[in-house]
Design a protein around this motif. Structure first.
Motif, PDB file in Angstrom:
ATOM      1  N   VAL A 250      50.307  48.769  40.605  1.00  0.00           N
ATOM      2  CA  VAL A 250      51.713  48.400  40.762  1.00  0.00           C
ATOM      3  C   VAL A 250      51.899  46.949  40.318  1.00  0.00           C
ATOM      4  N   GLY A 251      52.992  46.674  39.647  1.00  0.00           N
ATOM      5  CA  GLY A 251      53.294  45.319  39.212  1.00  0.00           C
ATOM      6  C   GLY A 251      54.086  44.552  40.248  1.00  0.00           C
ATOM      7  N   ASP A 252      54.624  43.408  39.862  1.00  0.00           N
ATOM      8  CA  ASP A 252      55.415  42.556  40.757  1.00  0.00           C
ATOM      9  C   ASP A 252      56.828  43.117  40.879  1.00  0.00           C
ATOM     10  N   PHE A 275      70.692  35.678  39.834  1.00  0.00           N
ATOM     11  CA  PHE A 275      69.574  35.088  40.573  1.00  0.00           C
ATOM     12  C   PHE A 275      68.530  36.184  40.775  1.00  0.00           C
ATOM     13  N   ARG A 276      67.311  35.931  40.296  1.00  0.00           N
ATOM     14  CA  ARG A 276      66.231  36.912  40.368  1.00  0.00           C
ATOM     15  C   ARG A 276      65.052  36.346  41.143  1.00  0.00           C
ATOM     16  N   PHE A 277      64.477  37.175  42.005  1.00  0.00           N
ATOM     17  CA  PHE A 277      63.293  36.800  42.787  1.00  0.00           C
ATOM     18  C   PHE A 277      62.153  37.755  42.449  1.00  0.00           C
ATOM     19  N   LYS A 278      61.001  37.190  42.049  1.00  0.00           N
ATOM     20  CA  LYS A 278      59.827  37.993  41.710  1.00  0.00           C
ATOM     21  C   LYS A 278      58.778  37.831  42.792  1.00  0.00           C
ATOM     22  N   SER A 279      58.268  38.952  43.280  1.00  0.00           N
ATOM     23  CA  SER A 279      57.311  38.946  44.380  1.00  0.00           C
ATOM     24  C   SER A 279      55.875  38.913  43.848  1.00  0.00           C
ATOM     25  N   ARG A 280      54.916  39.154  44.747  1.00  0.00           N
ATOM     26  CA  ARG A 280      53.487  39.191  44.392  1.00  0.00           C
ATOM     27  C   ARG A 280      52.871  40.527  44.762  1.00  0.00           C
ATOM     28  N   THR A 281      53.605  41.607  44.534  1.00  0.00           N
ATOM     29  CA  THR A 281      53.088  42.920  44.885  1.00  0.00           C
ATOM     30  C   THR A 281      52.025  43.416  43.918  1.00  0.00           C
ATOM     31  N   GLY A 282      51.948  42.840  42.721  1.00  0.00           N
ATOM     32  CA  GLY A 282      50.939  43.251  41.754  1.00  0.00           C
ATOM     33  C   GLY A 282      49.558  42.718  42.099  1.00  0.00           C
ATOM     34  N   ARG A 283      48.540  43.235  41.414  1.00  0.00           N
ATOM     35  CA  ARG A 283      47.153  42.798  41.635  1.00  0.00           C
ATOM     36  C   ARG A 283      47.000  41.345  41.208  1.00  0.00           C
ATOM     37  N   GLY A 303      27.799  34.197  31.085  1.00  0.00           N
ATOM     38  CA  GLY A 303      28.782  35.264  30.996  1.00  0.00           C
ATOM     39  C   GLY A 303      29.905  34.888  30.039  1.00  0.00           C
ATOM     40  N   THR A 304      30.832  35.818  29.876  1.00  0.00           N
ATOM     41  CA  THR A 304      31.937  35.620  28.937  1.00  0.00           C
ATOM     42  C   THR A 304      33.097  34.858  29.557  1.00  0.00           C
ATOM     43  N   GLY A 305      33.183  34.855  30.861  1.00  0.00           N
ATOM     44  CA  GLY A 305      34.331  34.227  31.508  1.00  0.00           C
ATOM     45  C   GLY A 305      35.586  35.066  31.477  1.00  0.00           C
ATOM     46  N   LEU A 306      35.465  36.322  31.029  1.00  0.00           N
ATOM     47  CA  LEU A 306      36.606  37.223  30.958  1.00  0.00           C
ATOM     48  C   LEU A 306      36.658  38.112  32.206  1.00  0.00           C
ATOM     49  N   PRO A 307      37.828  38.539  32.631  1.00  0.00           N
ATOM     50  CA  PRO A 307      37.923  39.406  33.815  1.00  0.00           C
ATOM     51  C   PRO A 307      37.396  40.803  33.511  1.00  0.00           C
ATOM     52  N   LEU A 308      36.643  41.348  34.454  1.00  0.00           N
ATOM     53  CA  LEU A 308      36.132  42.696  34.290  1.00  0.00           C
ATOM     54  C   LEU A 308      37.203  43.747  34.552  1.00  0.00           C
ATOM     55  N   GLU A 309      38.259  43.366  35.254  1.00  0.00           N
ATOM     56  CA  GLU A 309      39.404  44.238  35.492  1.00  0.00           C
ATOM     57  C   GLU A 309      40.663  43.399  35.393  1.00  0.00           C
ATOM     58  N   LEU A 310      41.610  43.862  34.612  1.00  0.00           N
ATOM     59  CA  LEU A 310      42.796  43.058  34.338  1.00  0.00           C
ATOM     60  C   LEU A 310      43.779  43.096  35.507  1.00  0.00           C
ATOM     61  N   PRO A 311      44.406  41.963  35.819  1.00  0.00           N
ATOM     62  CA  PRO A 311      45.437  41.946  36.866  1.00  0.00           C
ATOM     63  C   PRO A 311      46.730  42.572  36.357  1.00  0.00           C
ATOM     64  N   THR A 312      47.575  42.960  37.282  1.00  0.00           N
ATOM     65  CA  THR A 312      48.882  43.533  36.939  1.00  0.00           C
ATOM     66  C   THR A 312      50.031  42.682  37.452  1.00  0.00           C
ATOM     67  N   GLY A 313      49.737  41.568  38.105  1.00  0.00           N
ATOM     68  CA  GLY A 313      50.758  40.663  38.594  1.00  0.00           C
ATOM     69  C   GLY A 313      50.432  39.241  38.214  1.00  0.00           C
ATOM     70  N   SER A 314      51.396  38.347  38.412  1.00  0.00           N
ATOM     71  CA  SER A 314      51.203  36.946  38.053  1.00  0.00           C
ATOM     72  C   SER A 314      50.469  36.172  39.145  1.00  0.00           C
ATOM     73  N   GLY A 315      50.579  36.622  40.394  1.00  0.00           N
ATOM     74  CA  GLY A 315      49.928  35.915  41.487  1.00  0.00           C
ATOM     75  C   GLY A 315      50.769  34.809  42.090  1.00  0.00           C
ATOM     76  N   PHE A 316      52.023  34.661  41.671  1.00  0.00           N
ATOM     77  CA  PHE A 316      52.875  33.579  42.167  1.00  0.00           C
ATOM     78  C   PHE A 316      54.274  34.132  42.455  1.00  0.00           C
ATOM     79  N   PHE A 317      54.886  33.611  43.518  1.00  0.00           N
ATOM     80  CA  PHE A 317      56.294  33.881  43.774  1.00  0.00           C
ATOM     81  C   PHE A 317      57.134  33.063  42.795  1.00  0.00           C
ATOM     82  N   SER A 318      58.206  33.675  42.310  1.00  0.00           N
ATOM     83  CA  SER A 318      59.041  32.998  41.318  1.00  0.00           C
ATOM     84  C   SER A 318      60.513  33.297  41.590  1.00  0.00           C
ATOM     85  N   VAL A 319      61.369  32.350  41.225  1.00  0.00           N
ATOM     86  CA  VAL A 319      62.823  32.529  41.257  1.00  0.00           C
ATOM     87  C   VAL A 319      63.368  32.140  39.891  1.00  0.00           C
TER      88      VAL A 319
END
Length: 455
Positions: A250-252, A275-283, A303-319
């Motif tokens: 699930v995304g944000d 006015f838009r509010f973005k949550s952190r419901t994504g990975r 190592g490569t420094g790359l993620p082994l599994e990609l996130p689906t969210g930004s990780g930050f609350f935004s307005v």
């Protein structure tokens, strides 16, 4: 002799004239109607004539306005000033009855009085016709951007399933070593090519709180797939290495409110504040495992420094506040918007690396995003339309512990968009938009399909 004449008159039926001349005169007088009733009928007819005159006057004004807008005789999509249309509807409603002194409608006194009024209403309707009911909402255009221009009417619900596809590729060349002369390199060349595919399925629900205020909820589901082609760093090999990774979740979720600030019209634009509010419901990107044994920065990096599994969210609350404008100029509609996305910083962030260990990062503050877009929409007929626009976003540098992150620079994203819209029926519309990246950091191509359904 006199007695004989009287008897003959009686036999002829004229006794009333001879015996009671006063009563005979009263029988011959015309009956005069009640004066208040007659005044009431005249007042009703006068009010009906005034209502019919107002209807004709406003219809003439509307016709003149449409002639100034079109500048040609074709009957395309009309953009009549909503205020005049509302006045016309009000005047037509006034023809149904007249008011008394306290503002309450009262019935007509007699069928003889209602008959002339009905004839005048029928004649006025046959001469000019009743205009279609219009509201004060902006004209609809084929959607290109995330913020729609037309608000949902009060009490209505719109469910919009959508599917978005994005593809981007980037090449990176890093020189690891030193140069003796400009043409001679002592060291290694690190070449990496990254290809990204992103699919986003979303369900958006919009409802009209009032005729000017709209609320929206968007629930996305994201699937991402990245492939990185590179040469092994610090080794002298000629074999390409492919690193594949993906992620789905699930995304944000997003919540939005939009309010129409003015009525607008044929000679003035419509303004809509959002006015838009973005949550952190994504990975969260800091919770996925990164391909590093102990550390990804500093010494002893492996190592490569790359993620082994990609996130689906930004990780930050935004307005994101925004201002959208639409300017109708039949047969075209010009539109655009400006916005600013602010992401709230997070403290105490750590990154998950191989073996379940965490690497402490500290405080992260994403850069603000200033965006603007503009475009034009054209109606081909009563069902089809298309739009052409440009969208630009300027992303500021990301800061870590109050200091700009090494290698982080201001990024410019420019996209050229082309959209099509076709009304399938009274409830459903098919919207398709295609975007082409104009800058190196912008996705190469994006394709979005929406099917809004009205309830």
């Amino acid at each position: 002799m006199q007695h004989l004449i009287v008897s003959r008159l009686r036999s002829a039926g004229l006794s009333a004239l001879l015996l009671s001349p006063v009563s005979y005169a009263r029988q011959q007088e015309p009956v005069v109607p009640d004066l208040p009733t007659q005044l009431k009928i005249l007042k009703q007819e006068l009010a009906a004539q005034r209502a019919a005159l107002d209807v004709l006057t406003h219809e003439v004004e509307a016709q003149r306005l449409r002639q100034r807008q079109r500048q040609r005789a074709s009957s395309g999509t009309s953009l009549v000033a909503p205020g005049n249309a509302a006045q016309l509807d009000t005047q037509l409603e006034a023809q149904r009855g007249t008011g008394n002194g306290d503002g309450q409608a009262e019935p007509l006194a007699s069928p003889q009085a209602t008959e002339p009024l009905a004839r005048r209403q029928t004649a006025a309707a046959g001469a000019v016709g009743r205009p279609p009911k219009r509201d004060t909402r902006p004209p609809a255009v084929a959607p290109l951007f995330e913020q729609p221009g037309v608000l949902t009417p009060r009490g209505k619900l719109v469910l919009e399933p959508s599917l978005q596809f994005g593809y981007s590729s980037s090449n990176r060349v890093a020189l690891v070593g030193y140069t003796v002369i400009p043409a001679l390199l002592i060291g290694l060349v690190d070449v990496r090519e990254t290809k990204r595919n992103t699919f986003t399925a979303a369900l958006t629900a919009r409802t009209g709180v009032t005729n000017r205020l709209e609320a929206e909820l968007k629930l996305p589901y994201v699937y991402r797939s990245d492939s990185a082609v590179s040469r092994e760093l610090f080794t002298g090999t000629a074999i390409d290495r492919v690193f594949n990774t993906s992620g789905r979740a699930v995304g944000d979720a997003e919540y939005a409110l939009r309010y129409q600030l003015n009525d607008g019209g044929a000679d003035s634009p419509y303004f809509i504040g959002g006015f838009r509010f973005k949550s952190r419901t994504g990975r969260d990107p800091f919770d996925v495992v990164t391909d590093c044994t102990k550390r990804c920065v500093g010494e002893n990096v492996s190592g490569t420094g790359l993620p082994l599994e990609l996130p689906t969210g930004s990780g930050f609350f935004s307005v994101q506040p925004s201002l959208t404008w639409l300017f109708p100029s039949d047969p075209a509609v010009f539109f655009g918007s400006v916005s600013y996305l602010h992401s709230f910083k997070r403290s105490g962030i750590s990154r998950l690396v191989l073996g379940g260990e965490r690497e402490f990062i500290g405080e992260i503050k994403p850069g603000g995003v200033f965006g603007f877009n503009f475009g034009v929409g054209l109606a081909l007929n009563d069902k089809a339309s298309f739009s052409l626009g440009y969208d630009h976003n300027s992303i500021a540098r990301t800061r870590q512990n109050g200091v700009p992150v090494a290698g982080s620079v201001r990024t410019q994203l420019g996209t050229l968009l082309l959209g099509y819209s076709y009304r399938l029926n009274e409830q459903r519309t098919l919207n398709v938009s295609v975007g082409a990246g104009l800058t190196r950091d912008t996705p190469d191509v994006s394709l979005t399909v929406r099917i809004p359904t009205n309830f």
